[in-house]
Design a protein around this motif. Sequence first.
Motif, PDB file in Angstrom:
ATOM      1  N   UNK A 140      69.664  52.587   6.552  1.00 25.09           N
ATOM      2  CA  UNK A 140      70.828  52.211   7.362  1.00 25.09           C
ATOM      3  C   UNK A 140      71.971  53.181   7.108  1.00 25.09           C
ATOM      4  N   UNK A 141      72.681  53.541   8.187  1.00 30.18           N
ATOM      5  CA  UNK A 141      73.858  54.405   8.057  1.00 30.18           C
ATOM      6  C   UNK A 141      75.025  53.656   7.429  1.00 30.18           C
ATOM      7  N   UNK A 142      75.131  52.397   7.756  1.00 30.69           N
ATOM      8  CA  UNK A 142      76.260  51.611   7.252  1.00 30.69           C
ATOM      9  C   UNK A 142      75.839  50.157   7.136  1.00 30.69           C
ATOM     10  N   UNK A 156      72.473  51.571  12.378  1.00 30.80           N
ATOM     11  CA  UNK A 156      71.170  52.209  12.195  1.00 30.80           C
ATOM     12  C   UNK A 156      70.982  53.303  13.236  1.00 30.80           C
ATOM     13  N   UNK A 157      70.604  54.491  12.772  1.00 25.84           N
ATOM     14  CA  UNK A 157      70.257  55.588  13.675  1.00 25.84           C
ATOM     15  C   UNK A 157      68.833  55.365  14.171  1.00 25.84           C
ATOM     16  N   UNK A 201      66.738  56.785  22.030  1.00 27.29           N
ATOM     17  CA  UNK A 201      66.534  57.615  20.843  1.00 27.29           C
ATOM     18  C   UNK A 201      67.842  58.314  20.477  1.00 27.29           C
ATOM     19  N   UNK A 202      68.155  58.335  19.192  1.00 28.53           N
ATOM     20  CA  UNK A 202      69.343  58.963  18.594  1.00 28.53           C
ATOM     21  C   UNK A 202      70.621  58.148  18.778  1.00 28.53           C
ATOM     22  N   UNK A 203      70.538  56.960  19.380  1.00 23.87           N
ATOM     23  CA  UNK A 203      71.682  56.041  19.344  1.00 23.87           C
ATOM     24  C   UNK A 203      71.912  55.575  17.912  1.00 23.87           C
TER      25      UNK A 203
END
Length: 452
Positions: A140-142, A156-157, A201-203
């Motif tokens: 997770x990014x954050x 999440x990317x 994709x990439x959101x």
Amino acid sequence: MKIIIGGAGAVGRHLAKLLSKDHQDCVLIDEYMDRLEGLESRYDIMTLQGSPTSIRTLKEAGVENADLFVGVMTAESRNMNACMIAHNLGAKKTVARIDNIEYMSPSLKPLFEQMGISSLIYPEVLAAIDIVSGLKMSWARQRLDIHGGALILLGIKLRDTCEILNRPLRELCGPDDPYHIVAIKRDDETLIPGGNDELRVNDIAYFMTTREYIPYIRQISGKEHYADVKNVIIMGGGKTSVRVALTAPDYMNLKIIELDEQRCERLNELLNDVDTLVIHGDGRDLGLLQEEGIQNTQAFVALTGNAETNILACLTAKRLGVRKTVAMVENLDYVDMAESLDIGTIINKKTLAASHIYQMMLSADVSSVRSLMMVDSDVAEFVAAPGSKVTKKAVKDLGLPFGVTIGGLVRGEQGILVNGNTRIEAGDSVMVFCHEQNLQKLEKYFKADTLW
């Protein structure tokens, strides 16, 4: 509300930007005119050249009528002195930015209140909390734990392994589903999604869920192949690194790489009671990284004082196979660049501190406010007062402003995801996601109001 900010550094300027959205009566004081130039035209604030510790300057700023004085200069002693003077001149509340962890002891709070300092802010502690929370989830990014973890917000990317791409959200996030998508970052755009929007994709998707469904979110987002973080390399041995080492869970093995030999000696003294290895060297040295086991490292954290160095070091770590990278990016101008390079988690102490201070200015019962830099948005935890507007109708009928969504609430100790038919009750802690909105517009929904 009248607010006076002492110090036009990055924290002071970011706080002024937040306040300008609310059209508060705000005065920003600094000794150096070059720091103040252009701020009045850019933000809806007043600026005043002078020392925040000067009685004459504070009186000129109208401190006797101030609801809040904030000292965010570089020097801790000046912030504390300015708060004490402002308090004695009539400021109702004061906040001082500090850099001494000893002062954060709860037992000292009455002492500082007697001195006229209502609250203390230590940005390095706030940053360390964010970093350690993020390290617990490599995929997770954050991560934000709401109300002690009753609700969880995950950024999440999404890669091509995600199971829920290219399908309308109305098919994915029904009333009985264990998560809601409260925001989507797509390239340079932030979306507050509706039922017809899709994930791509990439959101970067922000999921609101409860703790028991975290493994499910990991599965559907295609992140099960990410190894859990056990081995961590930290580049830079500053105060934030020390706080991370002291608060990281015992199962994590930490190595700190520091270029300055004397600082290494000091780190060994500060971290004597924790199992952290301090290494003298350059964290950008490929040979050193390989020697220290970068191939078996799940997370690389770059915490030097140089944003460019941190970004490049994280790119290097990713090239060497590290899944989870965290970069301290103090220059806000570099945040978008770091995101475009797919750095990973980005930490900025100044926005964390400003968000924490901003929370104190809201008159409704707001337990926490967090700024999400990647989506230029705030997440706030409001408590619904008896008779408040949010308790009178179902969520879909409340007429919330555009760019606002309610992701969940906590009733008692139970986290509950919110849908359009949910009825909020008095005492509920409600998580509100706000994009390009000032939080003060939302206060009226949560304050007692019998006229609704």
